[in-house]
Design a protein around this motif. Structure first.
Motif, PDB file in Angstrom:
ATOM      1  N   GLY A  89     -53.140  52.360 114.675  1.00 51.98           N
ATOM      2  CA  GLY A  89     -52.204  52.506 113.554  1.00 51.98           C
ATOM      3  C   GLY A  89     -51.034  51.545 113.665  1.00 51.98           C
ATOM      4  O   GLY A  89     -50.234  51.394 112.745  1.00 51.98           O
ATOM      5  N   ARG A  90     -50.892  50.924 114.822  1.00 52.66           N
ATOM      6  CA  ARG A  90     -49.883  49.865 115.009  1.00 52.66           C
ATOM      7  C   ARG A  90     -50.363  48.973 116.147  1.00 52.66           C
ATOM      8  O   ARG A  90     -51.271  49.343 116.887  1.00 52.66           O
ATOM      9  CB  ARG A  90     -48.515  50.461 115.343  1.00 52.66           C
ATOM     10  N   ARG A  91     -49.736  47.818 116.253  1.00 55.48           N
ATOM     11  CA  ARG A  91     -50.130  46.858 117.292  1.00 55.48           C
ATOM     12  C   ARG A  91     -49.812  47.433 118.670  1.00 55.48           C
ATOM     13  O   ARG A  91     -48.665  47.796 118.952  1.00 55.48           O
ATOM     14  CB  ARG A  91     -49.345  45.573 117.056  1.00 55.48           C
ATOM     15  N   GLU A  92     -50.812  47.532 119.510  1.00 57.53           N
ATOM     16  CA  GLU A  92     -50.607  48.117 120.833  1.00 57.53           C
ATOM     17  C   GLU A  92     -50.727  47.090 121.951  1.00 57.53           C
ATOM     18  O   GLU A  92     -50.200  47.279 123.036  1.00 57.53           O
ATOM     19  CB  GLU A  92     -51.649  49.221 121.086  1.00 57.53           C
ATOM     20  N   GLY A  93     -51.466  46.012 121.707  1.00 53.42           N
ATOM     21  CA  GLY A  93     -51.756  45.068 122.791  1.00 53.42           C
ATOM     22  C   GLY A  93     -53.071  45.437 123.448  1.00 53.42           C
ATOM     23  O   GLY A  93     -53.584  46.541 123.263  1.00 53.42           O
TER      24      GLY A  93
END
Ligand code: LR7
Ligand code: MN
Length: 521
Positions: free
Chosen positions: A192-196
């Motif tokens: 749901g978002r950039r985590e790496g």
């Protein structure tokens, strides 16, 4: 006489021409006995020379239905056509490799079997455990991602592939991943978002249903029999973490190039990964080129690990962001906490090596690398972390968050000190030369001195500075305590063990820790 010689030459020339024609005809002749399984997969393809004894599925009429069934209802043409380079657009801009060339290759191709020829005759257990393949990606090109997946499906025994888990690390187009889930065995999880890549891989590992995990980058092509050697080694000993030799896929023309089989993973004190030659003694001792290569660190992207062992060792440090450093953290942890790392020469996987990151780092590239490597150094490198800070002065004072949980993990797992890693796993990594500090060594007001060649004792301190006698003058060069050509040495770090003078490279040479000296003396 001359006539006879001329005739002989003419006969030989004709024989040579006929011989050449016969040879070429043989070479182009279709394989005999088409019903044999071996000849079905050993046929020539795309002008490649046939390599005896190696099995490869090529784009031949017979194998196309197999590939189609591997993809189920997935429409690969529509998928690839959904995103194409626009006319006039720089083919390197978006992915830092030549997208035009990658797209031109399509979804799969034959690649050269780059293994040592002896690998082809090795046998693996018929009953090997299956694996979950974990591929995390952020805005990967569709053609490279699809080729990674298809190469896995085509070049692995189907029974070994439990599933392919894609973790879409918040790419701009959710369909890049979602559409691929139509391929049998492929699952798609979207962040749901950039985590790496670190947290993404942990997410993938947590949902994996097989007992063995296989990590891949999103721009790979696996080669013939790549999986069996790795699963075999992990099955035999679950504490082994294994990597293939990583072949090079050219970022310009996508040629598949064999990497050297004499390399292992190393690093310098700034925690910069590098490939290095296997130490010469190990190279000389290697009589069998199919044997595993012990490696101090792995490159990080492509490896196989037992799932319970991955969990037992604490997965990854999930406070590391985006990219970088996690391969050191994992490598130190595996070695220091009872496992081992190896590269298997009979397993080959191609990877597109790039010169720059094609994606953004929300906190900046340098700060992220520093944060991640600082965490690795602070948790695992003990007193050796000073060399990391000397090599990377800009790391000092930069934020790296709390490491309390990872220190607790290290204690709980009862891991060995970094000194052990240096001495047993990576003795070739040189400790930087320190400036010698000349001093006395005092205990209870008395000074340590040498007497004759081998004897040591405590006596009254004499002289100061230049007037101090040679016998009481010691040079402290971490980790050694030296007097001229000899160094202090002990047989054990226990009270009562005898202190002697020994050549400075002897195994028992007392390695630093001035508090150890007072414990012993
Ligand atoms: O934010 C991100 N989210 C991601 O999902 C950033 C990256 N990624 C994905 C990315 O799409 C790719 O599939 O993570 C994977 C690795 O990123 P790359 O391909 O940009 O990394 P790399 O090949 O340059 O870097 C190597 O070192 C990294 C250190 O963090 C990782 O361990 C990579 O997996 C690793 N790659 C390899 O080991 C392949 C051999 C290359 C070498 C040496
Ligand atoms: Mn990569």
């Amino acid at each position: 006489m001359r006539r006879i010689r001329a005739n002989a030459i003419a006969i030989l020339t004709v024989a040579w021409i006929l011989g050449t024609f016969y040879y070429l005809w043989q070479d182009n002749k279709p394989q005999s006995s088409p019903s044999s399984a071996a000849s079905q997969t050993r046929g020539r393809s795309h002008g490649q020379k046939v390599v005896p004894g190696r099995l490869e599925i090529h784009r031949e009429d017979r194998t196309i239905p197999l590939i189609v069934s591997l993809l189920g209802s997935f429409d690969e043409k529509a998928y690839l056509a959904g995103k194409q380079l626009k006319p006039g657009e720089d083919p390197y801009r978006e992915h830092a490799f030549n997208l035009q060339e990658s797209d031109r290759l399509g979804s799969e191709r034959a690649i050269r079997d780059t293994r040592h020829y002896r690998c082809a005759s090795l046998n693996y257990d018929t009953e090997l455990p299956s694996t979950s393949i974990i591929i995390t990606f952020h805005n990967e090109a569709r053609s490279t991602l699809l080729r990674t997946i298809k190469s896995v499906l085509i070049r692995s025994p189907p029974s070994l592939i439990q599933e392919i888990i894609l973790i879409d690390d918040f790419s701009s187009d959710p369909e890049d991943c979602q559409l691929l889930a139509q391929i049998p065995k492929v699952r798609c999880l979207r962040n749901g978002r950039r985590e790496g890549l670190i947290r993404s891989r942990v997410r993938g590992a947590n949902t994996a249903s097989a007992s063995i995990l296989t990590f891949l980058d999103s721009h790979c092509e696996v080669n013939t029999d790549w999986l069996q050697p790795m699963i075999q080694r992990v099955k035999e000993d679950h504490t082994r973490v294994v990597s293939p030799i990583i072949d090079v896929i050219s970022l310009d023309n996508f040629a598949y190039l064999a990497a050297s089989a004499d390399l292992r993973g190393g690093f310098d004190w700034s925690l910069h990964f590098k490939w290095e030659q296997i130490p010469i003694e190990q190279k000389m001792a290697r009589s069998d080129p199919t044997q595993p290569i012990r490696t101090p660190v792995i490159a990080g992207g492509i490896f196989v690990m037992d799932k319970s062992w991955f969990n037992h060792l604490g997965q990854y440090d999930t406070h590391m962001d985006i990219w970088g450093g996690e391969n050191f953290e994992l490598s130190f942890r595996v070695w220091m906490c009872g496992g081992s790392l190896e590269i298997l020469p009979c397993s080959r996987v191609g990877h597109v090596f790039r010169k720059r990151h094609p994606y953004d780092f929300p906190e900046g590239n340098a700060l992220t690398y520093i944060k991640n490597t600082r965490r690795a150094a602070e948790v695992w490198m003990d007193e050796y972390k000073q060399y990391y800070y000397s090599a990377r002065p800009s790391a000092q004072g930069k934020a790296f968050g709390s490491i309390a949980e990872r220190l607790t993990l290290r204690r709980k797992l009862n891991c060995k000190p970094f000194r052990w890693y240096m001495e047993n796993v990576y003795p070739e990594l040189r400790v930087p030369e320190q400036e010698a500090v000349s001093s006395v060594l005092k205990q209870g007001g008395l000074c340590l001195e040498t007497r004759g060649t081998d004897s040591l004792g405590l006596s009254e301190c004499r002289g100061i500075g230049a007037n101090r006698p040679q016998s009481q003058r010691w040079e402290l060069i971490e980790p050694l305590i030296r007097q001229q050509d000899l160094c202090l040495a002990i047989s054990a770090f226990t009270v009562g063990s005898k202190v002697r003078m020994e050549p400075c490279n002897a195994k028992e040479t007392l390695k630093t820790h001035f508090n150890n000296i007072s414990k012993v003396l």
